[in-house]
Write a protein that holds these residues in place. Structure first.
Motif, mmCIF file in Angstrom:
data_model
loop_
_atom_site.group_PDB
_atom_site.id
_atom_site.type_symbol
_atom_site.label_atom_id
_atom_site.label_comp_id
_atom_site.label_asym_id
_atom_site.label_seq_id
_atom_site.Cartn_x
_atom_site.Cartn_y
_atom_site.Cartn_z
ATOM 1 N N GLU A 102 -9.333 1.954 -3.309
ATOM 2 C CA GLU A 102 -10.088 1.173 -4.280
ATOM 3 C C GLU A 102 -9.382 -0.127 -4.656
ATOM 4 N N GLY A 103 -8.324 -0.455 -3.917
ATOM 5 C CA GLY A 103 -7.634 -1.708 -4.165
ATOM 6 C C GLY A 103 -6.666 -1.680 -5.320
ATOM 7 N N ARG A 104 -6.299 -0.475 -5.769
ATOM 8 C CA ARG A 104 -5.318 -0.370 -6.846
ATOM 9 C C ARG A 104 -3.907 -0.352 -6.261
ATOM 10 N N LEU A 105 -2.994 -0.989 -6.980
ATOM 11 C CA LEU A 105 -1.624 -1.090 -6.503
ATOM 12 C C LEU A 105 -0.876 0.208 -6.783
ATOM 13 N N LEU A 106 -0.301 0.785 -5.719
ATOM 14 C CA LEU A 106 0.449 2.033 -5.826
ATOM 15 C C LEU A 106 1.939 1.738 -5.926
ATOM 16 N N GLY A 107 2.699 2.705 -6.431
ATOM 17 C CA GLY A 107 4.126 2.521 -6.634
ATOM 18 C C GLY A 107 4.971 3.006 -5.474
ATOM 19 N N GLU A 108 6.276 3.144 -5.717
ATOM 20 C CA GLU A 108 7.237 3.443 -4.658
ATOM 21 C C GLU A 108 6.950 4.754 -3.941
ATOM 22 N N ARG A 109 6.443 5.741 -4.667
ATOM 23 C CA ARG A 109 6.208 7.045 -4.044
ATOM 24 C C ARG A 109 5.209 6.947 -2.897
ATOM 25 N N ASP A 110 4.287 5.985 -2.982
ATOM 26 C CA ASP A 110 3.255 5.832 -1.947
ATOM 27 C C ASP A 110 3.457 4.585 -1.094
ATOM 28 N N ALA A 111 4.597 3.930 -1.253
ATOM 29 C CA ALA A 111 4.848 2.687 -0.523
ATOM 30 C C ALA A 111 5.283 2.977 0.904
ATOM 31 N N ALA A 112 5.547 1.922 1.656
ATOM 32 C CA ALA A 112 6.009 2.068 3.040
ATOM 33 C C ALA A 112 7.430 2.614 3.070
ATOM 34 N N ILE A 113 7.731 3.379 4.118
ATOM 35 C CA ILE A 113 9.102 3.805 4.391
ATOM 36 C C ILE A 113 9.752 2.837 5.378
ATOM 37 N N THR A 114 8.928 2.289 6.277
ATOM 38 C CA THR A 114 9.401 1.307 7.255
ATOM 39 C C THR A 114 8.549 0.050 7.147
ATOM 40 N N VAL A 115 9.195 -1.108 7.100
ATOM 41 C CA VAL A 115 8.481 -2.386 7.100
ATOM 42 C C VAL A 115 8.968 -3.218 8.286
#
Length: 491
Positions: free
Chosen positions: A221-234
């Motif tokens: 839905e376009g909501r910004l998620l925090g570190e728990r759901d962020a990338a592990i590799t960029v």
């Protein structure tokens, strides 16, 4: 268009408002006060503009180049490598939508009589195409499949330094690609640009659905998620979000402008060069880490510790240094050090905080990360008779307004210190954290058994105090000169 009509990810400001109160800093092509919106819908200036009266909304520019964004991708790009030597080539991969001609102006960051940068060269007029959409896998976003747009053969006579490629379309949209020119010539000081930390914060594409950093990602839905759901590799194979400049780049540019103004003998490299062993830091009198340098690989740390033990001094001008341990890996096409991985506290395997693997930052820095500083506070001078404070006019318990900001370090009494001949704390500054609890910041200096000096400012505000309009502090300038002069053994 009102704030209520703009989705937060279309602002171009979200990725640049994470925790850095100084942002990118003024650049010569960003002299106006364009309007951007933060994730609460409030208008914010692109950088702290001292010409704008506090409390007033800055006026939008009515003319001049327009900043490209990650939703429409008017023009965006990235470089094939972070650093290149004179005589070598660097490739630029650029998307242009709608397809049209564009040009690339290459600037070198420096003092340049106060301009802050100088135009070095301009590309021929180039034909822009719409590159394929970014590829995503497990939150990792990559544009490694983009076609080559322009190859720059760096002339052998170019000066080493921090460079910015400024991309401009015929219809006036602009974006940026930072890169470094390095060589192996001797110098007093080696400046390390923190490209690994820059990439950790990169949310490209900041479009409300695809982009991800080591801090954030989006839900359906376009909501910004925090570190728990962020990338592990960029991936390094993608543009930087927003205007194309990294979140913390201003800290490095502030130091560069100041140091070049006063004639310090600088060599340049990226932290990936340090990781890969492309530079020998023992050849320099000192290593300077000018900005937020939070993410370190094990090879980086080993190399820097060996340099210190060899007699090379270390200068850390920010806070929250060497907090997370990371790994670098090859891209899908096999190019080394194009993927950055940090599991943080998720999944099996070793924890990623250096202090959680029994190697706290304090064992190198002399202090370590304590927390965020929600509101700037004064830096309170301690041990004012020490040579660092000579000729600054600073007296014991003097307060340097606003010099504790962003994030802060301090001495942890229960954490082991590095081996040292002598050690001193040069500031002890109280501040309130986001919960209203009393905390304190400290500035540290110690001399290693090898004779190397290791300085850690313990605050985000030190580098901006060197050359950021509206933030310059002459006492910090003089103290920094005292430190570097001693390292470089100037009379």
């Amino acid at each position: 268009m009102g704030a209520d009509q703009i989705r937060r990810w279309e602002s171009g400001a979200l990725a640049h408002a994470v925790n850095d109160p100084f942002g990118q800093g003024p650049l010569p092509w960003f002299r106006g006060s364009e309007l951007y919106f933060d994730d609460t819908g409030h208008v914010v200036p692109w950088y702290v503009d001292p010409a704008v009266t506090p409390g007033r909304v800055p006026r939008a520019r009515s003319s001049g180049p327009l900043t490209a964004d990650d939703v429409h991708r008017q023009i965006k790009g990235f470089a094939s490598t972070g650093a290149v030597a004179p005589g070598e080539a660097i490739d630029f991969h650029i998307t242009v939508d709608p397809p049209q001609q564009f040009s690339v102006d290459v600037y070198r960051i420096g003092h340049y009589a106060g301009d802050g940068a100088s135009k070095i060269t301009t590309s021929p007029r180039l034909s822009g195409i719409v590159q394929p959409p970014p590829l995503t896998a497990d939150r990792t976003v990559s544009c490694h499949h983009w076609w080559l747009s322009w190859r720059l053969q760096v002339p052998s006579y170019w000066s080493v330094g921090a460079y910015v490629a400024v991309l401009t379309t015929v219809d006036g949209y602009r974006s940026h690609i930072p890169f470094t020119v390095r060589d192996d010539q001797p110098a007093d000081l080696l400046l390390l640009l923190p490209d690994i930390t820059w990439q950790a914060y990169n949310l490209y594409p900041e479009d409300g659905r695809t982009g991800a950093s080591l801090y954030h990602a989006w839900d359906e839905e376009g909501r910004l998620l925090g570190e728990r759901d962020a990338a592990i590799t960029v991936s390094f194979d993608r543009p930087y979000a927003g205007a194309g400049l990294p979140l913390h780049v201003g800290h490095a540019y502030d130091f560069i402008r100041w140091a070049e103004r006063y004639g310090y003998d600088l060599a340049y490299a990226d932290t990936r060069d340090l990781h890969a062993g492309r530079v020998d830091p023992t050849r320099y009198r000192g290593l300077v880490f000018p900005g937020h340098d939070e993410y370190w690989s094990a090879p980086m740390r080993r190399t820097v510790e060996r340099a210190r033990d060899h007699g090379t001094s270390l200068v850390f001008l920010s806070a929250n240094t060497m907090y997370w341990q990371v790994e670098l890996g090859p891209s899908p096409s096999g190019v080394e050090d194009r993927l950055l991985t940090c599991r943080k506290r998720r999944g099996p395997g070793r924890p990623s905080l250096w202090r959680e693997v029994d190697r706290p930052e304090q064992q190198l820095l002399g202090i370590q990360y304590a927390g965020r500083v929600p509101d700037p506070a004064p830096l309170v001078v301690r041990n004012a008779t020490h040579w660092l404070w000579d000729s600054t006019g600073a007296a014991e318990n003097d307060e340097l307004d606003g010099l504790v900001a962003g994030e802060a370090d301090r001495y942890f009494p229960r954490t082991q210190l590095p081996e040292h001949r002598d050690r001193i704390l040069l500031a002890h500054s109280p501040y309130l954290d986001s919960e209203g609890a009393k905390r304190h910041q400290e500035t540290s200096l110690y001399r290693a058994p090898s004779g190397a000096l290791v300085f850690a400012s313990g605050t985000f505000a030190w580098s901006p105090a060197l050359d950021r309009p509206g933030h310059v502090d002459e006492r910090v300038q003089r103290a920094t000169a005292n430190l570097l002069d001693r390292i470089c053994k100037r009379d």
